[in-house]
Design a protein around this motif. Structure first.
Motif, mmCIF file in Angstrom:
data_model
loop_
_atom_site.group_PDB
_atom_site.id
_atom_site.type_symbol
_atom_site.label_atom_id
_atom_site.label_comp_id
_atom_site.label_asym_id
_atom_site.label_seq_id
_atom_site.Cartn_x
_atom_site.Cartn_y
_atom_site.Cartn_z
ATOM 1 N N ALA A 182 88.496 -32.162 99.426
ATOM 2 C CA ALA A 182 87.242 -31.995 100.182
ATOM 3 C C ALA A 182 86.116 -32.919 99.708
ATOM 4 O O ALA A 182 85.308 -33.358 100.518
ATOM 5 N N SER A 183 86.059 -33.227 98.400
ATOM 6 C CA SER A 183 84.971 -34.088 97.918
ATOM 7 C C SER A 183 85.403 -35.535 97.737
ATOM 8 O O SER A 183 84.719 -36.303 97.067
ATOM 9 N N LEU A 184 86.546 -35.901 98.307
ATOM 10 C CA LEU A 184 87.069 -37.248 98.038
ATOM 11 C C LEU A 184 86.976 -38.162 99.257
ATOM 12 O O LEU A 184 87.077 -37.708 100.392
ATOM 13 N N ASP A 185 86.788 -39.456 98.977
ATOM 14 C CA ASP A 185 86.801 -40.431 100.069
ATOM 15 C C ASP A 185 88.249 -40.599 100.549
ATOM 16 O O ASP A 185 89.187 -40.134 99.908
ATOM 17 N N THR A 186 88.399 -41.283 101.682
ATOM 18 C CA THR A 186 89.720 -41.358 102.324
ATOM 19 C C THR A 186 90.806 -41.875 101.398
ATOM 20 O O THR A 186 91.881 -41.282 101.315
ATOM 21 N N SER A 187 90.528 -42.972 100.659
ATOM 22 C CA SER A 187 91.637 -43.553 99.904
ATOM 23 C C SER A 187 92.010 -42.635 98.740
ATOM 24 O O SER A 187 93.191 -42.478 98.420
ATOM 25 N N ARG A 188 91.025 -41.990 98.121
ATOM 26 C CA ARG A 188 91.357 -41.058 97.035
ATOM 27 C C ARG A 188 92.065 -39.811 97.583
ATOM 28 O O ARG A 188 92.967 -39.272 96.946
ATOM 29 N N ALA A 189 91.655 -39.354 98.769
ATOM 30 C CA ALA A 189 92.310 -38.194 99.380
ATOM 31 C C ALA A 189 93.780 -38.506 99.656
ATOM 32 O O ALA A 189 94.675 -37.710 99.355
ATOM 33 N N MET A 190 94.031 -39.701 100.203
ATOM 34 C CA MET A 190 95.421 -40.110 100.463
ATOM 35 C C MET A 190 96.182 -40.230 99.141
ATOM 36 O O MET A 190 97.368 -39.899 99.066
ATOM 37 N N GLY A 191 95.494 -40.714 98.097
ATOM 38 C CA GLY A 191 96.111 -40.841 96.768
ATOM 39 C C GLY A 191 96.551 -39.479 96.241
ATOM 40 O O GLY A 191 97.649 -39.342 95.692
ATOM 41 N N VAL A 192 95.710 -38.456 96.425
ATOM 42 C CA VAL A 192 96.048 -37.111 95.951
ATOM 43 C C VAL A 192 97.248 -36.570 96.737
ATOM 44 O O VAL A 192 98.191 -36.014 96.159
ATOM 45 N N ALA A 193 97.244 -36.774 98.060
ATOM 46 C CA ALA A 193 98.377 -36.313 98.877
ATOM 47 C C ALA A 193 99.658 -37.003 98.403
ATOM 48 O O ALA A 193 100.727 -36.388 98.331
ATOM 49 N N ASP A 194 99.539 -38.276 98.048
ATOM 50 C CA ASP A 194 100.693 -39.030 97.577
ATOM 51 C C ASP A 194 101.202 -38.480 96.232
ATOM 52 O O ASP A 194 102.406 -38.362 96.014
ATOM 53 N N ILE A 195 100.268 -38.119 95.349
ATOM 54 C CA ILE A 195 100.658 -37.561 94.042
ATOM 55 C C ILE A 195 101.371 -36.221 94.241
ATOM 56 O O ILE A 195 102.405 -35.946 93.630
ATOM 57 N N PHE A 196 100.852 -35.394 95.124
ATOM 58 C CA PHE A 196 101.515 -34.116 95.420
ATOM 59 C C PHE A 196 102.900 -34.357 96.023
ATOM 60 O O PHE A 196 103.866 -33.671 95.696
ATOM 61 N N SER A 197 102.974 -35.322 96.917
ATOM 62 C CA SER A 197 104.229 -35.634 97.569
ATOM 63 C C SER A 197 105.277 -36.060 96.530
ATOM 64 O O SER A 197 106.430 -35.627 96.557
ATOM 65 N N ARG A 198 104.847 -36.898 95.574
ATOM 66 C CA ARG A 198 105.764 -37.351 94.525
ATOM 67 C C ARG A 198 106.191 -36.195 93.621
ATOM 68 O O ARG A 198 107.347 -36.078 93.235
ATOM 69 N N ALA A 199 105.214 -35.307 93.281
ATOM 70 C CA ALA A 199 105.545 -34.157 92.416
ATOM 71 C C ALA A 199 106.592 -33.285 93.105
ATOM 72 O O ALA A 199 107.515 -32.777 92.472
ATOM 73 N N SER A 200 106.462 -33.141 94.425
ATOM 74 C CA SER A 200 107.421 -32.289 95.127
ATOM 75 C C SER A 200 108.797 -32.951 95.162
ATOM 76 O O SER A 200 109.810 -32.289 94.956
ATOM 77 N N ARG A 201 108.831 -34.271 95.363
ATOM 78 C CA ARG A 201 110.133 -34.938 95.469
ATOM 79 C C ARG A 201 110.790 -35.154 94.112
ATOM 80 O O ARG A 201 111.970 -34.962 93.947
ATOM 81 N N ARG A 202 109.983 -35.558 93.110
ATOM 82 C CA ARG A 202 110.596 -35.933 91.831
ATOM 83 C C ARG A 202 110.752 -34.761 90.882
ATOM 84 O O ARG A 202 111.675 -34.726 90.073
ATOM 85 N N GLU A 203 109.812 -33.826 90.934
ATOM 86 C CA GLU A 203 109.845 -32.735 89.952
ATOM 87 C C GLU A 203 110.229 -31.410 90.599
ATOM 88 O O GLU A 203 110.307 -30.391 89.921
ATOM 89 N N GLY A 204 110.425 -31.415 91.926
ATOM 90 C CA GLY A 204 110.828 -30.191 92.610
ATOM 91 C C GLY A 204 109.721 -29.164 92.729
ATOM 92 O O GLY A 204 109.983 -27.993 93.020
ATOM 93 N N THR A 205 108.492 -29.597 92.492
ATOM 94 C CA THR A 205 107.361 -28.673 92.608
ATOM 95 C C THR A 205 107.154 -28.313 94.085
ATOM 96 O O THR A 205 107.211 -29.193 94.942
ATOM 97 N N ALA A 206 106.929 -27.029 94.365
ATOM 98 C CA ALA A 206 106.505 -26.651 95.720
ATOM 99 C C ALA A 206 104.988 -26.787 95.755
ATOM 100 O O ALA A 206 104.302 -26.334 94.839
#
Ligand SMILES: Nc1ncnc2c1ncn2[C@@H]1O[C@H](COP(=O)(O)OP(=O)(O)OP(=O)(O)O)[C@@H](O)[C@H]1O
Ligand SMILES: [Mg+2]
Length: 243
Positions: A182-206
């Motif tokens: 909510a407090s992030l600009d577009t590129s940082r927001a996309m960066g966070v979504a990407d980090i979550f996406s990687r955590a889910s794929r690589r570490e099996g985090t839901a």
């Protein structure tokens, strides 16, 4: 410590199970039906978005998922453990072992620097401090230079990224994030979504993420829509290059 499935080739495990879960809040002489009876399952490795208007029940859903409050009825299993009959202490331990929270109000400890928050987590889990993981997460979130700062010394968006760092650090089975961008600009927001996406794929985090930002939805496997406390599944495909 119960940890996330680190091998994505295994069959996904149900890490969150809701069976006819509902929540009513008393409101003077009436009752707010914040969450209608809801049945759903979230598996390890899934990146799930929750969308819906203000007041529709998103935070209520997330706090029940994480055992921060109990439902009015129905059963919730977190990492295979049904928590309704647990004591406060047992539930707190289950939360610590299983869930990383990124909440609307910051859940950083005010008198600890960013690095100290990570060290505290390790010592409470009786684990040695993984300095490489800490540095790599901080670099990913572009907050490495803030490692010796206290929460009060951070901007809103920096605090949000610090909270995300703390939530991811312990490799929880589930991340529950309430509007983490909510407090992030577009590129940082996309960066966070990407980090979550990687955590889910690589570490099996839901990962279950409440968001108002439509651009983040294409990173997600599933989109849950909530309207007046009624949860519905919409379909979403994570972009094929991420599969
Ligand atoms: N502790 C509470 N006591 C009474 N009513 C509550 C409480 N918490 C939430 N509510 C009500 O329950 C409903 C759902 O609230 P909730 O916070 O889950 O919405 P939300 O979808 O997260 O909204 P927002 O997008 O504004 O954060 C709202 O009508 C709200 O007023
Ligand atoms: Mg909310």
């Amino acid at each position: 410590m119960t940890s996330a499935n680190t091998n994505n080739t295994q069959t996904p495990k149900a890490v969150l199970e809701f069976n006819e879960v509902y929540k009513d809040y008393p409101d003077g002489d009436t009752t707010v039906h914040a969450l209608a009876p809801t049945t759903c399952t979230i598996h390890s490795g899934e990146f799930v978005a929750v969308v819906g208007p203000s007041g529709s029940g998103k935070s209520t859903l997330l706090t029940i998922m994480g055992g921060l409050q109990k439902p009015s009825g129905g059963s919730v299993s977190l990492d295979g453990r049904e928590y309704s009959h647990m004591s406060g202490k047992e539930l707190a331990r289950l939360r610590f072992d299983t869930v990383g929270f990124v909440l609307q109000s910051s859940n950083l400890v005010p008198f600890l620097t960013l690095e100290e928050q990570l060290r505290l987590r390790s010592s409470y889990a009786h684990q040695s401090f993984d300095a490489r993981r800490a540095t790599s997460l901080m670099q990913d979130l572009d907050i490495e230079k803030l490692r010796r700062k206290y929460p009060d010394e951070l901007s809103g968006g920096e605090k949000q990224r610090a909270a995300i760092c703390v939530a991811l650090f312990g490799r929880p089975a589930v991340i529950l994030a309430d509007e983490p961008t909510a407090s992030l600009d577009t590129s940082r927001a996309m960066g966070v979504a990407d980090i979550f996406s990687r955590a889910s794929r690589r570490e099996g985090t839901a990962v279950v993420m409440v968001t108002h930002d439509e651009r983040l939805l294409e990173e997600c496997d599933r989109v849950l829509t909530i309207q007046d406390g009624h949860l519905e599944e919409s379909t979403a495909e994570r972009a094929s290059q991420h599969a």
